[in-house]
Design a protein around this motif. Structure first.
Motif, PDB file in Angstrom:
ATOM      1  N   ALA A  58       0.843  -1.198   0.000  1.00 22.83           N
ATOM      2  CA  ALA A  58       0.000   0.000   0.000  1.00 22.83           C
ATOM      3  C   ALA A  58       0.878   1.248   0.000  1.00 22.83           C
ATOM      4  N   PRO A  59       0.429   2.328  -0.639  1.00 19.10           N
ATOM      5  CA  PRO A  59       1.225   3.556  -0.655  1.00 19.10           C
ATOM      6  C   PRO A  59       1.606   4.051   0.740  1.00 19.10           C
ATOM      7  N   ALA A  60       0.679   4.039   1.679  1.00 17.58           N
ATOM      8  CA  ALA A  60       0.978   4.500   3.040  1.00 17.58           C
ATOM      9  C   ALA A  60       2.060   3.642   3.696  1.00 17.58           C
ATOM     10  N   ALA A  61       2.024   2.353   3.469  1.00 12.47           N
ATOM     11  CA  ALA A  61       3.033   1.455   4.038  1.00 12.47           C
ATOM     12  C   ALA A  61       4.408   1.743   3.439  1.00 12.47           C
ATOM     13  N   ALA A  62       4.454   2.064   2.142  1.00 16.41           N
ATOM     14  CA  ALA A  62       5.732   2.386   1.498  1.00 16.41           C
ATOM     15  C   ALA A  62       6.316   3.676   2.060  1.00 16.41           C
ATOM     16  N   ILE A  63       5.457   4.677   2.305  1.00 21.12           N
ATOM     17  CA  ILE A  63       5.917   5.938   2.899  1.00 21.12           C
ATOM     18  C   ILE A  63       6.491   5.676   4.283  1.00 21.12           C
ATOM     19  N   LEU A  64       5.779   4.933   5.098  1.00 20.19           N
ATOM     20  CA  LEU A  64       6.271   4.631   6.453  1.00 20.19           C
ATOM     21  C   LEU A  64       7.585   3.868   6.407  1.00 20.19           C
ATOM     22  N   ARG A  65       7.695   2.915   5.500  1.00 17.18           N
ATOM     23  CA  ARG A  65       8.924   2.146   5.377  1.00 17.18           C
ATOM     24  C   ARG A  65      10.083   3.049   4.974  1.00 17.18           C
ATOM     25  N   SER A  66       9.840   3.935   4.013  1.00 23.49           N
ATOM     26  CA  SER A  66      10.921   4.828   3.566  1.00 23.49           C
ATOM     27  C   SER A  66      11.316   5.791   4.679  1.00 23.49           C
ATOM     28  N   TRP A  67      10.355   6.256   5.463  1.00 21.65           N
ATOM     29  CA  TRP A  67      10.625   7.181   6.551  1.00 21.65           C
ATOM     30  C   TRP A  67      11.482   6.490   7.618  1.00 21.65           C
ATOM     31  N   ILE A  68      11.125   5.272   7.959  1.00 20.77           N
ATOM     32  CA  ILE A  68      11.874   4.533   8.981  1.00 20.77           C
ATOM     33  C   ILE A  68      13.271   4.185   8.480  1.00 20.77           C
ATOM     34  N   THR A  69      13.375   3.776   7.212  1.00 16.66           N
ATOM     35  CA  THR A  69      14.653   3.385   6.636  1.00 16.66           C
ATOM     36  C   THR A  69      15.588   4.564   6.480  1.00 16.66           C
TER      37      THR A  69
END
Length: 71
Positions: A58-69
């Motif tokens: 999901a787009p929101a999950a990708a944003i969160l993953r990129s933010w954490i990474t």
């Protein structure tokens, strides 16, 4: 459009996401990309948060993953 993101048989498919995060003063939250010429696109430039999406992500999950990474 880039040729690697289009298909002659159908429309282009989105493969990445970005987030625009602001504070009450209207300032943007951005990150400085790594300085790795030849390894990443636009090295040593400021960018919005975001990145590529994994298949089915999901787009929101990708944003969160990129933010954490990246954060």
């Amino acid at each position: 459009m880039h040729s690697d993101t289009t298909d002659a048989q159908g429309p282009a498919t989105a493969r990445g996401v970005v987030a625009i995060v602001t504070n009450r003063c209207g300032e943007l939250l951005m990150h400085l990309r790594d300085d790795l010429p030849g390894v990443i696109a636009w090295p040593n430039h400021w960018s919005l948060l975001g990145g590529g999406r994994d298949p089915g992500e999901a787009p929101a999950a990708a944003i969160l993953r990129s933010w954490i990474t990246e954060g």
